[in-house]
Design a protein around this motif. Structure first.
Motif, PDB file in Angstrom:
ATOM      1  N   GLU A 195       0.792  -1.067  -0.073  1.00 41.94           N
ATOM      2  CA  GLU A 195       0.124   0.025   0.040  1.00 41.94           C
ATOM      3  C   GLU A 195       0.760   1.258   0.089  1.00 41.94           C
ATOM      4  OE1 GLU A 195      -3.719   2.020   2.535  1.00 41.94           O
ATOM      5  OE2 GLU A 195      -3.237  -0.080   2.616  1.00 41.94           O
ATOM      6  N   ASN A 196       1.916   1.297   0.837  1.00 43.46           N
ATOM      7  CA  ASN A 196       2.862   2.402   0.919  1.00 43.46           C
ATOM      8  C   ASN A 196       3.629   2.786  -0.598  1.00 43.46           C
ATOM      9  OD1 ASN A 196       3.502   3.805   3.603  1.00 43.46           O
ATOM     10  ND2 ASN A 196       2.655   1.879   3.947  1.00 43.46           N
ATOM     11  N   VAL A 197       4.207   1.548  -1.018  1.00 44.39           N
ATOM     12  CA  VAL A 197       4.801   1.712  -2.367  1.00 44.39           C
ATOM     13  C   VAL A 197       3.691   2.349  -3.197  1.00 44.39           C
ATOM     14  CG1 VAL A 197       5.512   0.288  -4.201  1.00 44.39           C
ATOM     15  CG2 VAL A 197       6.580   0.013  -1.833  1.00 44.39           C
ATOM     16  N   CYS A 198       2.516   1.740  -3.588  1.00 45.26           N
ATOM     17  CA  CYS A 198       1.638   2.140  -4.445  1.00 45.26           C
ATOM     18  C   CYS A 198       1.358   3.635  -4.343  1.00 45.26           C
ATOM     19  CB  CYS A 198       0.255   1.383  -4.476  1.00 45.26           C
ATOM     20  SG  CYS A 198       0.602  -0.442  -5.266  1.00 45.26           S
ATOM     21  N   ARG A 199       0.995   4.022  -3.028  1.00 44.62           N
ATOM     22  CA  ARG A 199       0.682   5.535  -2.627  1.00 44.62           C
ATOM     23  C   ARG A 199       1.797   6.364  -3.235  1.00 44.62           C
ATOM     24  NH1 ARG A 199      -3.622   6.440   0.264  1.00 44.62           N
ATOM     25  NH2 ARG A 199      -4.583   4.780   1.480  1.00 44.62           N
ATOM     26  N   ARG A 200       3.104   5.879  -3.053  1.00 44.72           N
ATOM     27  CA  ARG A 200       4.207   6.648  -3.432  1.00 44.72           C
ATOM     28  C   ARG A 200       4.236   6.704  -4.962  1.00 44.72           C
ATOM     29  NH1 ARG A 200       7.272   9.879  -0.046  1.00 44.72           N
ATOM     30  NH2 ARG A 200       7.411   8.075   1.394  1.00 44.72           N
ATOM     31  N   LYS A 217      -7.562   1.230  -3.929  1.00 42.90           N
ATOM     32  CA  LYS A 217      -7.924   2.260  -2.905  1.00 42.90           C
ATOM     33  C   LYS A 217      -6.820   3.320  -3.342  1.00 42.90           C
ATOM     34  CE  LYS A 217      -7.037   2.501   2.070  1.00 42.90           C
ATOM     35  NZ  LYS A 217      -6.771   1.708   3.167  1.00 42.90           N
ATOM     36  N   THR A 218      -5.527   2.976  -3.826  1.00 41.21           N
ATOM     37  CA  THR A 218      -4.540   4.132  -4.335  1.00 41.21           C
ATOM     38  C   THR A 218      -4.582   4.528  -5.522  1.00 41.21           C
ATOM     39  OG1 THR A 218      -3.085   2.229  -5.048  1.00 41.21           O
ATOM     40  CG2 THR A 218      -2.827   2.907  -2.587  1.00 41.21           C
ATOM     41  N   MET A 219      -5.542   3.912  -6.525  1.00 44.04           N
ATOM     42  CA  MET A 219      -5.783   4.455  -7.813  1.00 44.04           C
ATOM     43  C   MET A 219      -4.592   4.370  -8.716  1.00 44.04           C
ATOM     44  SD  MET A 219      -8.604   7.556  -7.089  1.00 44.04           S
ATOM     45  CE  MET A 219      -8.849   7.815  -8.658  1.00 44.04           C
ATOM     46  N   LEU A 220      -3.761   3.421  -8.400  1.00 42.82           N
ATOM     47  CA  LEU A 220      -2.710   3.232  -9.449  1.00 42.82           C
ATOM     48  C   LEU A 220      -2.703   2.218 -10.368  1.00 42.82           C
ATOM     49  CD1 LEU A 220       0.588   3.715  -9.690  1.00 42.82           C
ATOM     50  CD2 LEU A 220       1.003   1.773  -8.381  1.00 42.82           C
ATOM     51  N   ASP A 221      -2.462   2.444 -11.530  1.00 48.28           N
ATOM     52  CA  ASP A 221      -2.809   1.747 -12.604  1.00 48.28           C
ATOM     53  C   ASP A 221      -1.776   0.620 -12.523  1.00 48.28           C
ATOM     54  OD1 ASP A 221      -2.270   0.251 -15.046  1.00 48.28           O
ATOM     55  OD2 ASP A 221      -2.985   1.984 -16.170  1.00 48.28           O
ATOM     56  N   ALA A 222      -2.203  -0.722 -12.367  1.00 48.77           N
ATOM     57  CA  ALA A 222      -1.454  -1.977 -12.158  1.00 48.77           C
ATOM     58  C   ALA A 222      -0.296  -2.152 -12.793  1.00 48.77           C
ATOM     59  CB  ALA A 222      -2.322  -3.411 -11.979  1.00 48.77           C
TER      60      ALA A 222
END
Length: 561
Positions: free
Chosen positions: A381-386, A424-429
């Protein structure tokens, strides 16, 4: 029937002493069998002619000591358990009671023995003893039999050259992945390999579960004992082929070289062995803490190391809640353009008591306790947010890589957790890459399913530390992976053999259309060689050590300008 035998049969004294339904025999003063009743003959499968006027001792598996009978008082009865060989070469056990008969001058004349068949009882006792002193699975001795060995060999700790305490690394994963039947088969195959190191002087036994012990009594010096341990490590890590599976494992060995002062006259003769076993086990635990697949020699300093390990276990329990974990990033460089194309996320722990603790020390503990699952979820989760925040600032990279433990990878909620974090982080996979090791892919079928689920989300998957395991290369053609990361050990040692291995991995990976990354690049020479082989990407101290997130931002800003 000869006259001598007829005389004994008509002897009223003998007839009155023996119930004719009982098995009995008569032996003369020369030790010859001069009479045996039908019951006795039938039990031994002999005819009368086979037995009479022949030495009785030839039937016995242990000699009949006539002088013992002669030394008894005249009215005494000598009782003993004896073994007699039957005509068909089986062994019968009898409870024998011998009565001596004397002539009028007090000289021994004959001996009458009655027999009670206890063969069934003896077989049952042997069966029970087998259960008590033999490991049911491997048929090796167990620890109970160790004490018999000590007694029979008249051993004390001064006779022992070394104790090797052997434990399989992360055997629990094999049990959980393949089930108990396959895991038991692995244990039996390990035991078979260990028996190749056995000598008549040494004692090998299964201690418990996935632990074995070799007590070295043969004349070896310390260097030779260490060489034996090294050979065991190497032999046991060769893959185990079971049905259509190829299973790899490693072992940790603790070695203790007993000191004579360990054994004192005031203690039990087993105390020295027990103490040395405990010390060897401590060394084995330390070998595991150092990554396994090695041996470690017991020293007095290890007590402090193990105490530290215990305290670290306690501190880890609340480390996540105390926000002691952090994530650093090591850039991944395109070897052709020299640009940062990605970064690998690396977990760090700054503890309130110990300060910075090495990942090699605390990550195995997270895995052993199962805490790696919640901590791994926190990392993702932290990496995706970053990564998302960098993208919102206009700082773009192709992907960010996260190491996933085998424990986390096999967790039934893993894919669901990843999907939830991406939402949750809205990061493209497509910007996230999951790194797994060869050891994670023990069960190809379940691994394939998990990887396909991750790929369906649009993610990348890489094999980390490639080349260090014993997994079959055939799985590479089957698994839908994107990247192979060549282990640092091959890059460190680019001699002739190292070059051959590295070239093979690069060429094979490119032929299978994988991205190839070399880890641990630390010199210009290594870089130039890898570029000459057209390796795609690399990371290592030559480019950058792991850095804080803001330093990655600086690199990306400089690169974009």
């Amino acid at each position: 029937m000869n006259e001598k035998r007829k005389h004994y049969l008509t002897d009223s004294k003998v007839q009155s002493a023996i119930d004719q339904t009982t098995m009995f025999s008569i032996i003369d003063v020369n030790g010859d069998l001069i009479y045996a009743n039908d019951s006795f003959c039938k039990r031994l499968n002999y005819s009368e002619e086979d037995l009479f006027d022949k030495p009785f001792n030839r039937l016995l598996k242990s000699p009949f000591h006539f002088h013992i009978v002669e030394e008894h008082e005249k009215e005494a009865i000598w009782k003993e358990e004896i073994q007699i060989q039957t005509k068909d070469d089986t062994t019968c056990w009898f409870d024998a009671a011998t009565v001596p008969y004397y002539d009028q001058f007090g000289n021994l004349e004959k001996m009458v023995t009655t027999y009670y068949d206890i063969t069934a009882r003896k077989h049952h006792e042997q069966y029970i003893e087998g259960i008590a002193y033999t490991d049911y699975l491997t048929k090796l001795p167990n620890q109970n039999q160790l004490y018999h060995w000590v007694d029979n060999q008249q051993i004390n700790i001064n006779d022992v050259k070394a104790i090797l305490y052997i434990s399989l690394d992360r055997f629990k994963q094999i049990n959980e992945t393949f089930g108990k039947r396959i895991a038991d088969k692995v244990i039996t195959m390990v035991a078979e390999r260990l028996q190749n190191f056995q000598t008549k002087e040494n004692f090998l036994f299964r201690k418990d579960g996935d632990e074995f012990v070799v007590i070295v009594k043969e004349e070896l010096d310390q260097e030779e004992c260490m060489a034996k341990a090294e050979n065991i490590v190497n032999k046991l890590r060769i893959p185990y082929k079971i049905q259509d599976r190829q299973i790899s494992l490693t072992v940790s060995i603790g070695i203790n070289f007993p000191y004579k002062s360990t054994y004192t006259n005031g203690h039990s003769k087993y105390d020295g062995i027990e103490t040395s076993l405990k010390q060897a086990r401590k060394a084995m635990v330390l070998a595991k803490k150092n990554g396994g697949n090695r041996y470690c020699i017991h020293t007095n300093q290890q007590k402090k190391t193990l105490e530290r390990g215990y305290l670290i276990d306690l501190e880890l329990k609340d480390a996540l809640a105390r926000e002691e974990f952090s994530i650093m990033y090591q850039p991944i460089i395109n070897l052709k353009s020299h640009k940062v194309v990605g970064a690998e996320a690396l977990l760090r722990w700054n503890n309130r008591e110990f300060g910075f603790v090495s990942p090699s020390e605390f990550i195995p503990k997270l895995e052993e306790s199962g805490m790696i699952v919640p901590v791994g979820k926190w990392i993702l989760e932290n990496v995706c947010r970053r990564m998302k925040s960098w993208q919102e600032k206009g700082l773009l990279m192709q992907r960010i890589s996260v190491n996933v433990s085998p424990i986390q990878f096999k967790d039934k909620y893993f894919v669901q957790d990843v999907k939830g974090i991406l939402n949750k982080t809205m990061l493209d996979a497509s910007y996230l890459e999951i790194e797994i090791t060869e050891g994670t892919i023990l069960n190809l079928e379940s691994s394939m399913m998990t990887i396909l689920e991750l790929k369906s989300l649009g993610m990348h998957v890489s094999i980390d530390d490639f080349g260090t395991g014993y997994s079959s290369l055939s799985y590479l053609k089957q698994l839908p992976i994107d990247t192979l990361k060549i282990d640092k050990s091959f890059i460190d040692d680019l001699d002739r053999d190292g070059e051959i291995i590295t070239n093979t991995i690069i060429n094979m990976g490119k032929n299978l259309h994988f991205r190839i990354i070399a880890e641990g690049i630390e010199s210009e020479k290594q870089l130039e060689y890898l570029k000459s082989q057209q390796c795609h990407e690399g990371q290592g101290y030559f480019f950058s050590k792991p850095v804080q997130p803001n330093e990655i931002m600086t690199m990306l800003l400089q690169q974009s300008s």
